[in-house]
Design a protein around this motif. Structure first.
Motif, PDB file in Angstrom:
ATOM      1  N   SER A  26       0.811  -1.202   0.000  1.00  0.00           N
ATOM      2  CA  SER A  26       0.000   0.000   0.000  1.00  0.00           C
ATOM      3  C   SER A  26       0.851   1.262   0.000  1.00  0.00           C
ATOM      4  O   SER A  26       1.765   1.414   0.800  1.00  0.00           O
ATOM      5  N   ALA A  27       0.515   2.168  -0.922  1.00  0.00           N
ATOM      6  CA  ALA A  27       1.266   3.418  -1.032  1.00  0.00           C
ATOM      7  C   ALA A  27       0.934   4.386   0.098  1.00  0.00           C
ATOM      8  O   ALA A  27       1.621   5.395   0.270  1.00  0.00           O
ATOM      9  N   PHE A  28      -0.100   4.074   0.866  1.00  0.00           N
ATOM     10  CA  PHE A  28      -0.470   4.959   1.971  1.00  0.00           C
ATOM     11  C   PHE A  28       0.649   5.056   3.005  1.00  0.00           C
ATOM     12  O   PHE A  28       0.750   6.038   3.724  1.00  0.00           O
ATOM     13  N   ASN A  31       5.435   8.332   3.094  1.00  0.00           N
ATOM     14  CA  ASN A  31       5.211   9.755   3.301  1.00  0.00           C
ATOM     15  C   ASN A  31       5.605  10.560   2.059  1.00  0.00           C
ATOM     16  O   ASN A  31       5.136  11.675   1.857  1.00  0.00           O
ATOM     17  N   PRO A  51       4.311  14.316  -1.767  1.00  0.00           N
ATOM     18  CA  PRO A  51       4.084  13.760  -0.430  1.00  0.00           C
ATOM     19  C   PRO A  51       2.684  13.156  -0.328  1.00  0.00           C
ATOM     20  O   PRO A  51       1.863  13.309  -1.239  1.00  0.00           O
ATOM     21  N   ASN A  52       2.441  12.479   0.773  1.00  0.00           N
ATOM     22  CA  ASN A  52       1.134  11.880   1.004  1.00  0.00           C
ATOM     23  C   ASN A  52       0.194  12.961   1.532  1.00  0.00           C
ATOM     24  O   ASN A  52       0.020  13.124   2.722  1.00  0.00           O
ATOM     25  N   GLY A  53      -0.401  13.708   0.599  1.00  0.00           N
ATOM     26  CA  GLY A  53      -1.260  14.804   1.017  1.00  0.00           C
ATOM     27  C   GLY A  53      -0.498  16.099   1.178  1.00  0.00           C
ATOM     28  O   GLY A  53      -0.353  16.610   2.280  1.00  0.00           O
ATOM     29  N   ARG A  70       0.037  10.764  -8.084  1.00  0.00           N
ATOM     30  CA  ARG A  70       0.101   9.624  -7.171  1.00  0.00           C
ATOM     31  C   ARG A  70      -1.305   9.101  -6.952  1.00  0.00           C
ATOM     32  O   ARG A  70      -2.234   9.878  -6.770  1.00  0.00           O
ATOM     33  N   ASN A  72      -2.821   6.458  -4.425  1.00  0.00           N
ATOM     34  CA  ASN A  72      -2.610   5.529  -3.312  1.00  0.00           C
ATOM     35  C   ASN A  72      -3.495   4.292  -3.417  1.00  0.00           C
ATOM     36  O   ASN A  72      -3.109   3.213  -2.976  1.00  0.00           O
ATOM     37  N   ASN A  75      -1.649   2.119  -5.623  1.00  0.00           N
ATOM     38  CA  ASN A  75      -0.245   1.941  -5.216  1.00  0.00           C
ATOM     39  C   ASN A  75       0.721   2.367  -6.325  1.00  0.00           C
ATOM     40  O   ASN A  75       1.727   1.690  -6.581  1.00  0.00           O
ATOM     41  N   ALA A  96      10.610   5.906  -3.059  1.00  0.00           N
ATOM     42  CA  ALA A  96       9.597   6.046  -2.010  1.00  0.00           C
ATOM     43  C   ALA A  96      10.283   6.010  -0.654  1.00  0.00           C
ATOM     44  O   ALA A  96      11.346   5.406  -0.511  1.00  0.00           O
ATOM     45  N   ARG A  98       9.590   6.046   3.849  1.00  0.00           N
ATOM     46  CA  ARG A  98       8.706   5.970   5.008  1.00  0.00           C
ATOM     47  C   ARG A  98       9.378   6.645   6.181  1.00  0.00           C
ATOM     48  O   ARG A  98      10.613   6.717   6.249  1.00  0.00           O
TER      49      ARG A  98
END
Length: 116
Positions: A26-28, A31, A51-53, A70, A72, A75, A96, A98
């Motif tokens: 999962s790409a969630f 970050n 970024p994630n959001g 992107r 998510n 993915n 990517a 984290r």
């Protein structure tokens, strides 16, 4: 975590290519996702990141020509490249991370060649 790029190839100057990167989980959890490139004899450089959001970021050399996106749910992270120039020729790597860079992941790279 595995990142697999697709969509590289050869294109004439002024043409377009789209790169895609699929993550094995999962790409969630990432970050940050993005694309780097490395031309022969040069260091790897950031092309674009998302970024994630949050707001996207682009290298000055590609602003207005490249678009990163992107998804998510799927993915994936993609890079739409328009108005390509010979100096865009490089191996493009999906990236990517984290926990704000504590863990980083790289794809194997996709060759992009822009020439007439």
């Amino acid at each position: 975590v595995e990142l697999v790029e697709s969509g590289g190839g050869w294109v004439q100057p002024g043409g377009s290519l789209r790169l895609s990167c699929a993550a094995s989980r999962s790409a969630f959890v990432f970050n940050l996702m993005g694309w780097y490139r490395q031309a022969p004899g040069k260091q790897r450089e950031l092309v674009a990141s998302v970024p994630n959001g949050g707001p996207t970021n682009y290298a000055d050399s590609v602003k207005g020509r490249f678009t990163i996106s992107r998804d998510n749910a799927k993915n994936t992270v993609s890079l739409q490249m328009n108005s390509l120039k010979p100096e865009d020729t490089a191996v493009y790597y999906c990236h990517a991370e984290r926990f704000n860079g504590r863990y980083t992941y790289w794809g194997r790279g996709a060759q992009v060649t822009v020439s007439s």
